[in-house]
Design a protein around this motif. Structure first.
Motif, PDB file in Angstrom:
ATOM      1  N   ALA A   1       8.103  -9.806 -23.512  1.00  0.00           N
ATOM      2  CA  ALA A   1       9.450  -9.447 -23.960  1.00  0.00           C
ATOM      3  C   ALA A   1      10.535 -10.110 -23.108  1.00  0.00           C
ATOM      4  N   GLY A   2      10.135 -10.907 -22.124  1.00  0.00           N
ATOM      5  CA  GLY A   2      11.106 -11.629 -21.306  1.00  0.00           C
ATOM      6  C   GLY A   2      11.809 -10.792 -20.256  1.00  0.00           C
ATOM      7  N   TRP A   3      11.173  -9.731 -19.804  1.00  0.00           N
ATOM      8  CA  TRP A   3      11.786  -8.899 -18.776  1.00  0.00           C
ATOM      9  C   TRP A   3      11.828  -9.655 -17.454  1.00  0.00           C
ATOM     10  N   LYS A   4      12.834  -9.369 -16.673  1.00  0.00           N
ATOM     11  CA  LYS A   4      13.037 -10.037 -15.385  1.00  0.00           C
ATOM     12  C   LYS A   4      11.922  -9.639 -14.413  1.00  0.00           C
ATOM     13  N   HIS A   5      11.302 -10.632 -13.827  1.00  0.00           N
ATOM     14  CA  HIS A   5      10.201 -10.427 -12.884  1.00  0.00           C
ATOM     15  C   HIS A   5      10.692 -10.730 -11.472  1.00  0.00           C
ATOM     16  N   THR A   6      10.484  -9.811 -10.554  1.00  0.00           N
ATOM     17  CA  THR A   6      10.920 -10.015  -9.167  1.00  0.00           C
ATOM     18  C   THR A   6       9.806  -9.631  -8.208  1.00  0.00           C
ATOM     19  N   VAL A   7       9.838 -10.248  -7.036  1.00  0.00           N
ATOM     20  CA  VAL A   7       8.934  -9.893  -5.944  1.00  0.00           C
ATOM     21  C   VAL A   7       9.826  -9.628  -4.742  1.00  0.00           C
ATOM     22  N   ASP A   8       9.689  -8.438  -4.181  1.00  0.00           N
ATOM     23  CA  ASP A   8      10.503  -8.047  -3.036  1.00  0.00           C
ATOM     24  C   ASP A   8       9.602  -7.359  -2.018  1.00  0.00           C
ATOM     25  N   GLY A   9       9.080  -8.151  -1.091  1.00  0.00           N
ATOM     26  CA  GLY A   9       8.167  -7.597  -0.098  1.00  0.00           C
ATOM     27  C   GLY A   9       6.911  -7.073  -0.762  1.00  0.00           C
ATOM     28  N   ARG A  10       6.664  -5.797  -0.612  1.00  0.00           N
ATOM     29  CA  ARG A  10       5.458  -5.189  -1.176  1.00  0.00           C
ATOM     30  C   ARG A  10       5.592  -4.830  -2.648  1.00  0.00           C
ATOM     31  N   TRP A  11       6.804  -4.954  -3.195  1.00  0.00           N
ATOM     32  CA  TRP A  11       7.066  -4.543  -4.566  1.00  0.00           C
ATOM     33  C   TRP A  11       7.105  -5.733  -5.523  1.00  0.00           C
ATOM     34  N   ILE A  12       6.460  -5.561  -6.654  1.00  0.00           N
ATOM     35  CA  ILE A  12       6.572  -6.512  -7.753  1.00  0.00           C
ATOM     36  C   ILE A  12       7.168  -5.706  -8.900  1.00  0.00           C
ATOM     37  N   GLY A  13       8.234  -6.217  -9.481  1.00  0.00           N
ATOM     38  CA  GLY A  13       8.916  -5.441 -10.505  1.00  0.00           C
ATOM     39  C   GLY A  13       9.222  -6.223 -11.750  1.00  0.00           C
ATOM     40  N   TRP A  14       9.355  -5.501 -12.834  1.00  0.00           N
ATOM     41  CA  TRP A  14       9.781  -6.031 -14.119  1.00  0.00           C
ATOM     42  C   TRP A  14      10.904  -5.124 -14.585  1.00  0.00           C
ATOM     43  N   THR A  15      12.044  -5.721 -14.917  1.00  0.00           N
ATOM     44  CA  THR A  15      13.216  -4.941 -15.296  1.00  0.00           C
ATOM     45  C   THR A  15      13.708  -5.407 -16.662  1.00  0.00           C
ATOM     46  N   SER A  16      14.128  -4.446 -17.473  1.00  0.00           N
ATOM     47  CA  SER A  16      14.630  -4.757 -18.814  1.00  0.00           C
ATOM     48  C   SER A  16      15.874  -5.626 -18.722  1.00  0.00           C
ATOM     49  N   PRO A  17      16.186  -6.370 -19.777  1.00  0.00           N
ATOM     50  CA  PRO A  17      17.401  -7.191 -19.772  1.00  0.00           C
ATOM     51  C   PRO A  17      18.666  -6.377 -19.477  1.00  0.00           C
ATOM     52  N   ALA A  18      18.710  -5.124 -19.920  1.00  0.00           N
ATOM     53  CA  ALA A  18      19.881  -4.270 -19.670  1.00  0.00           C
ATOM     54  C   ALA A  18      19.838  -3.645 -18.274  1.00  0.00           C
ATOM     55  N   GLY A  19      18.713  -3.773 -17.584  1.00  0.00           N
ATOM     56  CA  GLY A  19      18.586  -3.212 -16.239  1.00  0.00           C
ATOM     57  C   GLY A  19      18.411  -1.707 -16.210  1.00  0.00           C
ATOM     58  N   ASP A  20      18.092  -1.111 -17.359  1.00  0.00           N
ATOM     59  CA  ASP A  20      18.006   0.346 -17.424  1.00  0.00           C
ATOM     60  C   ASP A  20      16.583   0.897 -17.466  1.00  0.00           C
TER      61      ASP A  20
END
Length: 174
Positions: free
Chosen positions: A62-81
Motif C-alpha cells: 500500500a506504499g506506507w512509509k518505512h522507517t528504521v530508528d535504532g531498534r524500531w522498524i516502522g510502517w506508517t500510513s500516508p496520513a500518519g494516523d
C-alpha cells in the motif's frame, strides 16, 4: 489473547488490545483465530526478515512509509494516523515475551488512540491480516462527535413599557 500448544504447555504467543480498539479490528482478529490456519510462527525460532516481511507485506504493497530508528522498524500510513512497529531488540529475546509488535492508530505509536501489542511469536499471517485491515482505513478514521443541540431557554418576555400617563393627549397638527 494468548495461544498455547496444549492446555498445560508454555504460552506460544500473546496479543493484547487496548479498550479503545475498534470493533472491526477486533472482528478481523477473531475471524483470523476462528479460521485456525494462522499458526505459522514456530515457538523458539528467531523472528527473521522473512517473518517481518510476511507480516507487513500489505503495508509495503500500500506504499506506507518505512522507517528504521535504532531498534524500531516502522510502517506508517500516508496520513500518519496509523502504523505497525516492530521492536528488533524484543524479537531477539523471545523467552521474555516482550511487546515486539505494535499495531496502532492515533497520534503516534507512543500516543495511540488504540493499539494491539504482540509477543515475538505472534503469527505473521495474523499480523498481515491486521495490517491489511489498517491499509483499508479500518480503525483509523476519527469518529465525528455528535454536536450537541443548542439548548433554547424560553424566558418570559419583560412586560412592555407603556408611556407614562400624564392625563393630556398630545397631538400634532399637520
Amino acid at each position: 489473547m494468548a495461544a498455547y500448544e496444549t492446555p498445560v504447555s508454555d504460552r506460544m504467543w500473546v496479543l493484547t488490545a487496548t479498550a479503545a480498539t475498534p470493533a472491526p479490528v477486533l472482528q478481523e482478529l477473531l475471524d483470523h483465530l476462528a479460521d485456525g490456519d494462522g499458526w505459522d510462527t514456530v515457538v523458539g525460532a528467531v523472528v527473521d526478515e522473512k517473518t517481518v516481511a510476511a507480516a507487513t507485506q500489505p503495508l509495503s504493497d500500500a506504499g506506507w512509509k518505512h522507517t528504521v530508528d535504532g531498534r524500531w522498524i516502522g510502517w506508517t500510513s500516508p496520513a500518519g494516523d496509523a502504523g505497525v512497529r516492530f521492536d528488533a531488540f524484543a524479537a531477539q529475546h523471545p523467552s521474555q515475551n516482550l511487546a515486539t509488535w505494535t499495531v496502532w492508530a492515533g497520534l503516534s505509536p507512543d500516543r495511540p488512540t488504540w493499539a494491539l501489542t504482540g509477543s515475538p511469536h505472534t503469527p505473521s499471517s495474523l499480523l498481515a491480516d491486521l495490517s491489511k485491515t489498517l491499509t483499508h482505513g479500518t480503525g483509523t478514521r476519527r469518529t465525528k462527535t455528535a454536536r450537541r443541540p443548542l439548548s433554547v431557554r424560553l424566558r418570559p418576555s419583560p412586560p412592555a413599557i407603556s408611556p407614562p400617563a400624564t392625563g393630556h393627549t398630545i397631538s400634532r397638527g399637520l
